[in-house]
Design a protein around this motif. Structure first.
Motif, PDB file in Angstrom:
ATOM      1  N   CYS A  30      -6.750  -3.328 -11.783  1.00  0.00           N
ATOM      2  CA  CYS A  30      -7.594  -3.571 -10.842  1.00  0.00           C
ATOM      3  C   CYS A  30      -6.863  -3.713  -9.425  1.00  0.00           C
ATOM      4  CB  CYS A  30      -8.274  -4.676 -10.935  1.00  0.00           C
ATOM      5  SG  CYS A  30      -9.569  -4.628 -12.339  1.00  0.00           S
ATOM      6  N   GLU A  31      -5.587  -4.412  -9.539  1.00  0.00           N
ATOM      7  CA  GLU A  31      -4.688  -4.664  -8.409  1.00  0.00           C
ATOM      8  C   GLU A  31      -4.112  -3.364  -7.610  1.00  0.00           C
ATOM      9  OE1 GLU A  31      -3.033  -9.157  -9.692  1.00  0.00           O
ATOM     10  OE2 GLU A  31      -1.532  -7.427  -8.597  1.00  0.00           O
ATOM     11  N   PHE A  32      -3.711  -2.676  -8.685  1.00  0.00           N
ATOM     12  CA  PHE A  32      -3.035  -1.475  -8.226  1.00  0.00           C
ATOM     13  C   PHE A  32      -4.252  -0.245  -7.751  1.00  0.00           C
ATOM     14  CE2 PHE A  32       1.693  -0.852  -8.851  1.00  0.00           C
ATOM     15  CZ  PHE A  32       1.885  -2.162  -9.556  1.00  0.00           C
ATOM     16  N   ARG A  33      -5.251  -0.275  -8.341  1.00  0.00           N
ATOM     17  CA  ARG A  33      -6.456   0.664  -7.951  1.00  0.00           C
ATOM     18  C   ARG A  33      -6.776   0.347  -6.740  1.00  0.00           C
ATOM     19  NH1 ARG A  33      -9.813   4.583  -9.824  1.00  0.00           N
ATOM     20  NH2 ARG A  33     -11.104   5.098  -8.148  1.00  0.00           N
ATOM     21  N   LEU A  72       0.837  -1.085  -0.085  1.00  0.00           N
ATOM     22  CA  LEU A  72      -0.011   0.128   0.043  1.00  0.00           C
ATOM     23  C   LEU A  72       0.591   1.167  -0.058  1.00  0.00           C
ATOM     24  CD1 LEU A  72      -2.617  -0.934   2.513  1.00  0.00           C
ATOM     25  CD2 LEU A  72      -2.661  -1.556   0.168  1.00  0.00           C
ATOM     26  N   LEU A  73       1.844   1.240   0.830  1.00  0.00           N
ATOM     27  CA  LEU A  73       2.766   2.373   1.023  1.00  0.00           C
ATOM     28  C   LEU A  73       3.648   2.680  -0.559  1.00  0.00           C
ATOM     29  CD1 LEU A  73       4.283   1.466   4.578  1.00  0.00           C
ATOM     30  CD2 LEU A  73       2.964   3.794   3.743  1.00  0.00           C
ATOM     31  N   LEU A  74       3.990   1.634  -1.171  1.00  0.00           N
ATOM     32  CA  LEU A  74       4.722   1.713  -2.312  1.00  0.00           C
ATOM     33  C   LEU A  74       3.730   2.352  -3.092  1.00  0.00           C
ATOM     34  CD1 LEU A  74       6.659  -1.207  -2.734  1.00  0.00           C
ATOM     35  CD2 LEU A  74       7.428   0.717  -1.648  1.00  0.00           C
ATOM     36  N   VAL A  75       2.497   2.274  -3.315  1.00  0.00           N
ATOM     37  CA  VAL A  75       1.661   2.531  -4.423  1.00  0.00           C
ATOM     38  C   VAL A  75       0.745   3.923  -3.781  1.00  0.00           C
ATOM     39  CG1 VAL A  75      -0.452   1.945  -5.861  1.00  0.00           C
ATOM     40  CG2 VAL A  75       1.260   0.347  -5.451  1.00  0.00           C
ATOM     41  N   LEU A  79      -2.788   2.635 -17.581  1.00  0.00           N
ATOM     42  CA  LEU A  79      -1.836   2.296 -18.449  1.00  0.00           C
ATOM     43  C   LEU A  79      -1.728   0.819 -18.506  1.00  0.00           C
ATOM     44  CD1 LEU A  79       0.633   5.076 -17.597  1.00  0.00           C
ATOM     45  CD2 LEU A  79      -0.611   4.961 -19.553  1.00  0.00           C
ATOM     46  N   LEU A  80      -2.006   0.185 -17.308  1.00  0.00           N
ATOM     47  CA  LEU A  80      -1.571  -1.239 -17.140  1.00  0.00           C
ATOM     48  C   LEU A  80      -2.676  -1.966 -17.743  1.00  0.00           C
ATOM     49  CD1 LEU A  80      -0.576  -1.030 -13.373  1.00  0.00           C
ATOM     50  CD2 LEU A  80       0.746  -1.943 -15.089  1.00  0.00           C
TER      51      LEU A  80
END
Lengths: 203, 203
Positions: free
Chosen positions: A119-122, A73-76, A112-113
């Motif tokens: 979905c995972e990043f969002r 979560l922190l990286l994103v 972009l993905l």
């Protein structure tokens, strides 16, 4: 890659485009400075700092917190700032428009993905923003705590003093630490007490 | 924290000291530049980029790779550079003394932490350096690949051209990608072929 060659699968080309786009977060400046006060901190190195802090402070999260998930979560959590820029914690007008700007940014940048990764990043960004799960609350606590460490570590009051911030405003801003990383709350109160005594925070 | 106050437990004071020390990695410059070529990249933002790349490229790691663990290795792998500085990949003399300088750095920096955390952080760095586990091989592959993305993305050959690096040297440097992230190997070969054709890499 500079030429998205036809030789590579479309899926990989999209992932490469996202990874290149990420580079721009290194140019997004926060209000906070590095501890040596040589320059302002950018959101990419800030996100790295938070990830390592999660590994070092995991024991202060509530029992059952999945620290590795909090790291993700922190990286994103700040990637949306590539479009939406960093919003200063104590900027009332900026914070009123923040969610709208950041939501549009999430749509473009994670878009972009390939779809499953979008979905995972969002989902990671949404989870951080909602701040409901233990992991999101721990991550949000560290995000607040890292700014406090920076403001506290050079003896000059950092952005607190520079922007005339009050003790009450900082206590409100830091409140998520008390539940998200309870074991760090005494350190936060200690830093706020010292900053107030030194005149770096307005009473 | 600037005053390591007696009010806080010694264990927490040590963790805070480590977290403050981490800030210095933001001042360690790599040879690689940001993709917009505005300045050199630092090792903290580089480590963040690698962490997110692991999340975006996890499917290209060998089956059974624990991506979350690879992320942890990537976040920690360059911390030793706070003392040992970044060593350019193609610097023969620098690389001869690298392990000794970095081992001393690991002892000092991870030694700031309470013992159990020192062991955990040291184990992550040792695992990355040994490059034996799937996770360490994936992490090393991404470390190489990120430099390639940077050199490839601005159309100017980046540090490859600036330092007169040969195609053969880059192929050797990138070789860990073939086993550590097999699905990214075609993209690496593609970038190297284009850089060679453009005259950015010496034949």
């Amino acid at each position: 890659m500079s030429l998205d060659t036809a030789a590579l699968p479309d899926r990989l080309v999209r992932q490469l485009r996202f990874v290149r786009e990420l580079d721009k977060l290194k140019g997004v400046l926060r209000r906070t400075s590095l501890i040596d006060r040589s320059r302002r901190e950018n959101s990419a190195e800030h996100s790295w700092h938070l990830g390592v802090m999660a590994l070092a402070f995991g024991e202060y999260a509530p029992p059952g917190t999945d620290v590795a998930h909090a790291v993700e979560l922190l990286l994103v959590h700040d990637v949306v700032e590539i479009d939406a820029d960093d919003t200063f914690a104590f900027d009332v007008a900026g914070n009123a428009s923040k969610l709208d700007r950041e939501t549009k940014a999430a749509e473009r940048i994670f878009g972009l993905l390939p779809e499953n990764l979008e979905c995972e990043f969002r989902a990671r960004w949404d989870e951080f923003e909602a701040s409901v799960t233990k992991e999101a609350r721990f991550a949000n606590a560290l995000d607040r705590f890292q700014a406090l460490v920076s403001n506290d570590s050079a003896g000059d009051g950092g952005t607190w003093r520079a922007h005339g911030v009050s003790r009450e405003a900082v206590l409100r801003r830091m409140a998520p630490i008390e539940t998200g990383a309870p074991g760090l709350w005494p350190a936060a109160l200690d830093a706020i007490a010292r900053a107030t005594a030194a005149g770096h925070l307005k009473e």
